[in-house]
Design an enzyme around this catalytic site. Structure first.
Site, PDB file in Angstrom:
ATOM      1  N   HIS A   1       5.710  18.986  12.548  1.00 37.65           N
ATOM      2  CA  HIS A   1       6.031  19.795  13.590  1.00 37.65           C
ATOM      3  C   HIS A   1       5.332  19.416  14.833  1.00 37.65           C
ATOM      4  CE1 HIS A   1       2.953  22.758  13.516  1.00 37.65           C
ATOM      5  NE2 HIS A   1       3.258  22.995  12.100  1.00 37.65           N
TER       6      HIS A   1
ATOM      7  N   ASP B   1       5.041  21.577  17.545  1.00 38.34           N
ATOM      8  CA  ASP B   1       4.569  22.869  18.431  1.00 38.34           C
ATOM      9  C   ASP B   1       3.162  23.167  17.728  1.00 38.34           C
ATOM     10  OD1 ASP B   1       6.088  23.866  15.920  1.00 38.34           O
ATOM     11  OD2 ASP B   1       5.717  25.910  16.948  1.00 38.34           O
TER      12      ASP B   1
ATOM     13  N   ASP C   1      -2.915  20.682  12.739  1.00 39.41           N
ATOM     14  CA  ASP C   1      -1.625  21.382  12.349  1.00 39.41           C
ATOM     15  C   ASP C   1      -0.812  21.262  13.657  1.00 39.41           C
ATOM     16  OD1 ASP C   1       0.176  23.201  11.663  1.00 39.41           O
ATOM     17  OD2 ASP C   1      -0.916  24.982  11.710  1.00 39.41           O
TER      18      ASP C   1
ATOM     19  N   GLU D   1       7.833  25.706  14.663  1.00 37.82           N
ATOM     20  CA  GLU D   1       7.424  26.063  13.261  1.00 37.82           C
ATOM     21  C   GLU D   1       6.473  27.281  13.430  1.00 37.82           C
ATOM     22  OE1 GLU D   1       5.535  26.428   9.666  1.00 37.82           O
ATOM     23  OE2 GLU D   1       4.404  26.005  11.557  1.00 37.82           O
ATOM     24  N   GLU D   2       5.493  27.370  14.478  1.00 34.18           N
ATOM     25  CA  GLU D   2       4.736  28.222  14.451  1.00 34.18           C
ATOM     26  C   GLU D   2       4.936  29.369  14.889  1.00 34.18           C
ATOM     27  OE1 GLU D   2       1.870  27.569  13.061  1.00 34.18           O
ATOM     28  OE2 GLU D   2       1.193  25.548  13.371  1.00 34.18           O
TER      29      GLU D   2
ATOM     30  N   HIS E   1      -4.803  27.153  12.905  1.00 33.83           N
ATOM     31  CA  HIS E   1      -4.549  28.349  13.733  1.00 33.83           C
ATOM     32  C   HIS E   1      -5.852  29.400  14.194  1.00 33.83           C
ATOM     33  CE1 HIS E   1      -0.384  28.940  11.019  1.00 33.83           C
ATOM     34  NE2 HIS E   1      -0.594  27.673  11.644  1.00 33.83           N
TER      35      HIS E   1
HETATM   36 ZN   LIG Z   1       1.795  23.606  10.713  1.00 33.80          ZN
END
Ligand SMILES: [Zn+2]
Length: 451
Positions: free
Chosen positions: A90, A92, A123, A158-159, A424
């Protein structure tokens, strides 16, 4: 031989991987128009589309998903008799979560102590660059024609948890059809330790409300015989854990064992920010507790806050519960067990209401297919050691969608997001050696799985 040639090719491609990741990280592709301009996501999507088109993928396009975001999808037709592999990632990212907490610029890939810092560096933009590096190495060594069919999927939201791609897949079954799915949004247990993320826990969320009185009553005049709704709720919630801290929902097994890598308690203590002197809880190992067994968490309670509370018995109290369930437990069975438990442990014939908020299935990847065997061999060749397995305490609902729609496909969860990446959180980073090893493993896999 091919293995050495691919190894050399990947190594020579690493400076380009860094340049690419620098460009990708510069896009503030948080899919939330309240925080960041939508153009940032579109620029990142277009960059991904162009980059994979340049590596020979066809039918490259941005596809709007039901939540308004765009998934980048590209194909490479399978040579006759060859399987098709999905490369998932992903583009985003999570918001920075406090620019002040970052020690390097959030949107500028910065090298420090051998790691590359920036939002999305791991990520999941690190995995995008890993896919690109694997494909480039293959083209260099094997030639312009890929030995397998390819389906690139780069998700755009996705996030956000808005389920855009999850709702897109059922309407685009043929577009995305693949024999093997590499879900590259996970990571190794530690740098240099090749790891399959083998299982994901599912979840059951409920609201439980207990009512006992028409209204609040004076705790001096009525306290004692009057049924206190808050006391009843505390009684019910306390029944969900035993003294050791094990989750105890009647009828739900809580003694499962994890048979893969063991999560060292000291590391868990540090990762989970547990205060000195406070216990890690439960009767199993950390791996058992976090990957193989159920876990109940009280997410919130509606009770009077301390400031402003008065000497009154509460007529009504409410809690929001989150029950994580391991593979082998069906969400509907868990919901039934939890509901029955809450009802049977409510004391004094108090009125109890249980509302279901959400349920999600756990996931377990198959371990005995040809793709898994080929990837295990590729991991071993790339890293110089055998792969292990870990679980993930959380959920990736998209995996269940794929498993439902392509029941015979092999799904593997892997990637460059090892624990040091701090995904994150502020100061996200990636270890470039993970990009290199993962790209080599992927290239070796694509070369060998074709046969
Ligand atoms: Zn991810």
């Amino acid at each position: 031989m091919t293995e050495d040639a691919l190894r050399t090719a990947v190594r020579e491609l690493m400076p380009r991987a860094k340049t690419d990741l620098t460009e990708l990280v510069s896009y503030r592709s948080v899919y939330d128009a309240r925080q960041f301009p939508v153009e940032e996501c579109l620029k990142a999507a277009q960059w991904v589309a162009d980059a994979f088109a340049a590596e020979g993928l066809t039918d490259v396009g941005l596809h709007e998903t039901p939540d308004g975001s765009n998934a980048v999808i590209a194909r490479y037709p399978a040579p006759p008799g060859a399987p098709t592999v999905m490369l998932y990632c992903h583009y985003d990212v999570q918001p920075p979560l406090g620019d002040d907490a970052w020690k390097t610029p959030v949107w500028e890939l910065t090298e420090k102590d051998g790691r590359w810092y920036g939002r999305g560096s791991a990520d999941c933009k690190g995995n995008i660059v890993t896919h690109l590096t694997a494909l480039r190495a293959l083209r260099k060594v094997v030639g312009d024609k890929y030995p397998v069919g390819l389906t690139l999927v780069a998700e755009g939201s996705e996030e956000q948890g808005t389920g855009g791609l999850e709702r897109f897949v059922p309407d685009n079954v043929e577009l995305l059809r693949s024999d093997t799915l590499l879900i590259c949004d996970c990571g190794n247990f530690a740098v240099g330790v090749p790891t399959f993320t083998q299982t994901l826990r599912g979840n059951v969320n409920v609201l439980v409300t207990i009512e006992t009185l028409e209204g609040p009553m004076h705790s001096g005049m009525f306290g004692g015989p009057a049924p206190d709704a808050l006391a009843a709720l505390i009684h019910v919630l306390a029944s969900l854990r035993d003294a050791e801290g094990n989750t105890t929902v009647d009828g739900l097994p809580n003694d499962q064992k994890w048979d893969g890598v063991q999560y060292p308690p000291e590391q868990f203590r540090a990762d989970a920010n547990i205060l000195d002197g406070v216990d890690i809880v439960g009767g199993g190992t950390v791996s058992d507790m976090v990957w193989a067994r159920p876990a109940l968490t009280v997410l919130g309670m509606d009770v009077p806050p301390v400031v402003g509370s008065s000497a009154a018995i509460q007529p009504r109290a409410r809690a929001r519960l989150n029950l994580r369930i391991p593979p082998g437990v069906e969400p509907q069975d868990a919901l039934k067990a939890l509901t029955a438990h809450l009802e049977s442990h409510t004391p004094w014939h108090a009125k109890v209401t249980i509302e279901t908020e959400a349920t999600g299935s756990p996931f377990r990847a198959a371990t005995d297919g040809p793709a898994r065997k080929a990837m295990a061999a590729a991991f071993a060749a790339s890293y110089g050691r055998e792969a292990t397995t870990e679980g993930q305490g959380g959920s990736i609902p998209l995996c269940n969608v794929f498993a439902d729609i392509y029941p015979n496909a092999e799904i593997m969860l892997m990637g460059v997001e090892e624990p040091k990446c701090l995904i994150h959180a502020p100061n996200e980073s990636v270890d470039p050696s993970e990009i290199e090893h993962m790209a080599l493993a992927e290239a070796l896999f694509l070369a060998s799985y074709a046969k």
